[in-house]
Motif scaffolding. Structure first.
Motif, PDB file in Angstrom:
ATOM      1  N   LEU A 174      -3.140   6.468  -1.534  1.00  0.00           N
ATOM      2  CA  LEU A 174      -3.885   7.515  -0.833  1.00  0.00           C
ATOM      3  C   LEU A 174      -5.342   7.539  -1.280  1.00  0.00           C
ATOM      4  CD1 LEU A 174      -3.749  10.097   1.029  1.00  0.00           C
ATOM      5  CD2 LEU A 174      -3.362  11.385  -1.068  1.00  0.00           C
ATOM      6  N   LEU A 175      -5.588   7.277  -2.576  1.00  0.00           N
ATOM      7  CA  LEU A 175      -6.945   7.309  -3.113  1.00  0.00           C
ATOM      8  C   LEU A 175      -7.634   5.944  -3.060  1.00  0.00           C
ATOM      9  CD1 LEU A 175      -6.427   9.601  -6.238  1.00  0.00           C
ATOM     10  CD2 LEU A 175      -7.208  10.252  -3.970  1.00  0.00           C
ATOM     11  N   GLY A 176      -6.978   4.978  -2.457  1.00  0.00           N
ATOM     12  CA  GLY A 176      -7.577   3.661  -2.320  1.00  0.00           C
ATOM     13  C   GLY A 176      -7.610   2.863  -3.600  1.00  0.00           C
ATOM     14  N   GLY A 177      -6.674   3.138  -4.528  1.00  0.00           N
ATOM     15  CA  GLY A 177      -6.708   2.462  -5.820  1.00  0.00           C
ATOM     16  C   GLY A 177      -5.417   1.763  -6.168  1.00  0.00           C
ATOM     17  N   GLU A 178      -4.711   1.243  -5.176  1.00  0.00           N
ATOM     18  CA  GLU A 178      -3.430   0.598  -5.472  1.00  0.00           C
ATOM     19  C   GLU A 178      -3.584  -0.662  -6.320  1.00  0.00           C
ATOM     20  OE1 GLU A 178      -4.676  -0.613  -1.244  1.00  0.00           O
ATOM     21  OE2 GLU A 178      -4.696   1.163  -2.517  1.00  0.00           O
ATOM     22  N   LEU A 204      -3.756   5.404 -17.754  1.00  0.00           N
ATOM     23  CA  LEU A 204      -3.595   5.559 -16.312  1.00  0.00           C
ATOM     24  C   LEU A 204      -4.800   5.022 -15.550  1.00  0.00           C
ATOM     25  CD1 LEU A 204      -2.139   9.184 -16.184  1.00  0.00           C
ATOM     26  CD2 LEU A 204      -0.890   7.009 -16.201  1.00  0.00           C
ATOM     27  N   PRO A 205      -4.611   4.664 -14.273  1.00  0.00           N
ATOM     28  CA  PRO A 205      -5.755   4.264 -13.443  1.00  0.00           C
ATOM     29  C   PRO A 205      -6.790   5.372 -13.360  1.00  0.00           C
ATOM     30  CG  PRO A 205      -3.684   3.696 -12.359  1.00  0.00           C
ATOM     31  CD  PRO A 205      -3.322   4.526 -13.553  1.00  0.00           C
ATOM     32  N   HIS A 206      -8.061   4.989 -13.366  1.00  0.00           N
ATOM     33  CA  HIS A 206      -9.177   5.933 -13.284  1.00  0.00           C
ATOM     34  C   HIS A 206      -9.797   5.798 -11.892  1.00  0.00           C
ATOM     35  CE1 HIS A 206     -13.289   7.500 -14.342  1.00  0.00           C
ATOM     36  NE2 HIS A 206     -12.524   8.409 -14.892  1.00  0.00           N
ATOM     37  N   LEU A 207      -9.586   6.801 -11.065  1.00  0.00           N
ATOM     38  CA  LEU A 207     -10.039   6.760  -9.682  1.00  0.00           C
ATOM     39  C   LEU A 207     -10.820   8.030  -9.359  1.00  0.00           C
ATOM     40  CD1 LEU A 207      -6.648   5.628  -8.068  1.00  0.00           C
ATOM     41  CD2 LEU A 207      -8.630   4.173  -8.526  1.00  0.00           C
ATOM     42  N   HIS A 208     -12.019   7.869  -8.844  1.00  0.00           N
ATOM     43  CA  HIS A 208     -12.826   9.009  -8.394  1.00  0.00           C
ATOM     44  C   HIS A 208     -12.982  10.064  -9.495  1.00  0.00           C
ATOM     45  CE1 HIS A 208     -12.386   7.148  -4.463  1.00  0.00           C
ATOM     46  NE2 HIS A 208     -11.077   7.191  -4.615  1.00  0.00           N
ATOM     47  N   GLY A 332      -9.107   8.744   9.916  1.00  0.00           N
ATOM     48  CA  GLY A 332     -10.026   7.615   9.914  1.00  0.00           C
ATOM     49  C   GLY A 332     -10.679   7.414   8.560  1.00  0.00           C
ATOM     50  N   ASP A 333     -11.027   8.529   7.903  1.00  0.00           N
ATOM     51  CA  ASP A 333     -11.619   8.434   6.561  1.00  0.00           C
ATOM     52  C   ASP A 333     -10.645   7.803   5.581  1.00  0.00           C
ATOM     53  OD1 ASP A 333     -13.935   9.572   7.466  1.00  0.00           O
ATOM     54  OD2 ASP A 333     -13.469  11.590   6.716  1.00  0.00           O
ATOM     55  N   LEU A 334      -9.380   8.239   5.637  1.00  0.00           N
ATOM     56  CA  LEU A 334      -8.379   7.681   4.726  1.00  0.00           C
ATOM     57  C   LEU A 334      -8.175   6.195   4.984  1.00  0.00           C
ATOM     58  CD1 LEU A 334      -5.709  10.542   4.754  1.00  0.00           C
ATOM     59  CD2 LEU A 334      -7.445  10.085   3.010  1.00  0.00           C
ATOM     60  N   ALA A 335      -8.191   5.785   6.271  1.00  0.00           N
ATOM     61  CA  ALA A 335      -8.014   4.376   6.609  1.00  0.00           C
ATOM     62  C   ALA A 335      -9.174   3.525   6.098  1.00  0.00           C
ATOM     63  CB  ALA A 335      -7.880   4.222   8.125  1.00  0.00           C
ATOM     64  N   ARG A 336     -10.357   4.134   5.971  1.00  0.00           N
ATOM     65  CA  ARG A 336     -11.518   3.399   5.461  1.00  0.00           C
ATOM     66  C   ARG A 336     -11.619   3.447   3.944  1.00  0.00           C
ATOM     67  NH1 ARG A 336     -13.758   5.896  10.038  1.00  0.00           N
ATOM     68  NH2 ARG A 336     -14.602   7.607   8.761  1.00  0.00           N
ATOM     69  N   GLY A 337     -10.639   4.071   3.297  1.00  0.00           N
ATOM     70  CA  GLY A 337     -10.615   4.090   1.843  1.00  0.00           C
ATOM     71  C   GLY A 337     -11.279   5.292   1.211  1.00  0.00           C
ATOM     72  N   GLY A 341     -10.821  14.941   0.763  1.00  0.00           N
ATOM     73  CA  GLY A 341     -11.778  15.843   0.137  1.00  0.00           C
ATOM     74  C   GLY A 341     -13.103  15.193  -0.169  1.00  0.00           C
ATOM     75  N   ALA A 342     -13.309  13.934   0.266  1.00  0.00           N
ATOM     76  CA  ALA A 342     -14.558  13.233  -0.028  1.00  0.00           C
ATOM     77  C   ALA A 342     -15.732  13.872   0.701  1.00  0.00           C
ATOM     78  CB  ALA A 342     -14.447  11.759   0.348  1.00  0.00           C
ATOM     79  N   ARG A 343     -15.491  14.396   1.884  1.00  0.00           N
ATOM     80  CA  ARG A 343     -16.559  15.063   2.639  1.00  0.00           C
ATOM     81  C   ARG A 343     -16.721  16.474   2.079  1.00  0.00           C
ATOM     82  NH1 ARG A 343     -18.061  12.491   7.385  1.00  0.00           N
ATOM     83  NH2 ARG A 343     -16.723  10.756   8.018  1.00  0.00           N
ATOM     84  N   ALA A 344     -17.733  16.668   1.266  1.00  0.00           N
ATOM     85  CA  ALA A 344     -17.886  17.931   0.550  1.00  0.00           C
ATOM     86  C   ALA A 344     -18.038  19.121   1.476  1.00  0.00           C
ATOM     87  CB  ALA A 344     -19.087  17.847  -0.398  1.00  0.00           C
TER      88      ALA A 344
END
Length: 420
Positions: A174-178, A204-208, A332-337, A341-344
């Motif tokens: 979901l966070l684009g960090g697989e 653990l993985p460090h994402l965002h 669409g945002d999720l599909a682009r990675g 919540g990225a859009r503040a």
């Protein structure tokens, strides 16, 4: 391991100061420090390095060296360890050096490991822990959990996102960090007792700007209850914020996670069938957690035509945490990675920011809101982890004045994130 040995000071390493010449006792204490993940400094009396006695987070004094410390300044966190605690002389020496406890080995080993680990990690307030679950399948609970974690991290809070739903597809995806390096749930399947919070986070993985504990793509989709208890306790001891994506069905592992959750957000689409399904989900959750709040969410096919959020809360007989409309362009945002919540300025991020602002302002202890049927509703106080990582006391309801009507719950009715 003399105190002059290179490798950093006690303060730099966070380990205890051990004062003894008893080789057998020293071997046991070093073994217990290793089990707690702490690297100690060893001395045979007051350490020659200035400030070492005062700076050590914990001092373990062997009974054989107690007399050498009679002139040392008094401080907290001194433990006298020995083999024969029935000797009255041992107790007199403990009083003379201001020890907080006299410990016999091997009987007190388990307690001492926990005490060393507490000292090494630092004792602070436990993490504010929020569980998120969907009222029905596809409600978007994982997306909301991810957005809450991303928003908390963006605000500078130490944040961990835990994937408690083995069949959810993986929050790292979901966070684009697989492909991000780090451990996933199967690596912790054998965890028991105490897990070091700092070591957990670093693995653990460090994402965002947050740490994510997710699933891999293997066939094993079970979390042993003991592993869930140990990992959740470690995450909470680290402090900050923990967000847990929970399954709708409360199995033994989910029950262990709920036992350490401060509040749960139940995401309910604004349609009648979703409310009916969510009522069954809520029944299982409320057996374990008193503070369950409804988030009324829109759907793309019912935008602006669903049940009013207040009606959803009334039917659920739960407090309303807020209204979350469908966010145009989210898929669409999720599909682009882009993470949720990225859009503040989007409705999802604005909802999450308002939620954290209100919860933190209330100390996570304020009422859940003025929804119908919510009179007297309060959060469940955070549990303290016991020696095995589980809660060691019963939760107590919080209290507080009802927030002003225009400030809580937050409502974001416009697709562009404007307030309605």
């Amino acid at each position: 391991m003399p105190s002059e040995r290179p490798g950093g000071t006690v303060a730099e390493r966070g380990g205890p100061l051990i004062i003894t010449e008893d080789e057998r006792l020293l071997d046991d204490l070093l073994r217990l420090c290793a089990a707690a993940g702490a690297l100690p400094e060893v001395a045979h009396g007051l350490p020659g390095r200035k400030g070492a006695w005062e700076a050590a987070p914990l001092v373990i004094v062997g009974d054989d060296c107690a007399r050498r410390l009679y002139g040392a300044g008094r401080r907290d966190g001194v433990i006298l360890a020995g083999r024969d605690t029935d000797d009255q002389g041992t107790w007199r020496r403990a009083v003379a050096i201001g020890a907080e406890r006299v410990l016999a080995l091997p009987e007190g080993e388990r307690w001492l490991v926990d005490r060393i680990a507490d000292a090494a990690e630092g004792v602070g307030p436990p993490a504010l822990t929020v569980g998120v679950l969907g009222g029905r399948g596809g409600a978007g609970a994982s997306t909301l959990a991810g957005a809450l974690a991303v928003t908390a991290a963006r605000a500078g809070r130490s944040t961990m996102l835990v994937d408690g739903d083995p069949l959810g597809g993986g929050l790292d995806v979901l966070l684009g960090g697989e492909k991000e390096k780090g451990l996933r749930w199967p690596a912790f399947a054998e965890s028991r007792g105490r897990v070091a919070g700092g070591a957990l986070a670093e693995s653990l993985p460090h994402l965002h700007s947050l740490r994510v504990l997710s699933w891999d793509r293997g066939a094993d989709v079970t979390i042993p209850p003991a592993a869930m208890r140990a990992v959740m306790a470690a995450a909470r001891r680290r402090g900050g914020v923990v967000v847990v994506d929970l399954p709708r069905r409360v199995d033994e592992a989910a029950a262990e996670a709920l036992a350490q959750v401060d509040m749960a957000l139940l995401l309910v689409p604004t349609e009648l069938r979703a409310v009916a399904a969510a009522q069954r989900v809520a029944t299982g959750v409320q057996r374990l957690l008193a503070d369950v709040r409804v988030v009324a969410c829109g759907t793309p096919d019912r935008h602006g035509h669903g049940l009013p959020p207040e009606e959803v809360a009334r039917l659920m007989e739960l407090p309303l945490a807020g209204e979350l409309p469908w966010e145009v362009g989210l898929l669409g945002d999720l599909a682009r990675g882009l993470p949720p919540g990225a859009r503040a300025r989007g409705p999802l991020a604005r909802f999450c920011a308002a939620f954290w602002a209100r919860v933190v302002a209330d100390g996570a202890g304020g009422p859940a809101g003025g929804a119908p049927g919510a009179a007297g509703a309060g959060r469940v106080a955070g549990r303290d982890a016991g020696p095995d990582g589980g809660p060691d006391r019963e939760p107590t309801p919080g209290s507080g004045a009802t927030p002003a009507k225009d400030s809580w719950p937050p409502r974001y009715g416009a697709p562009d994130g404007g307030r309605s």
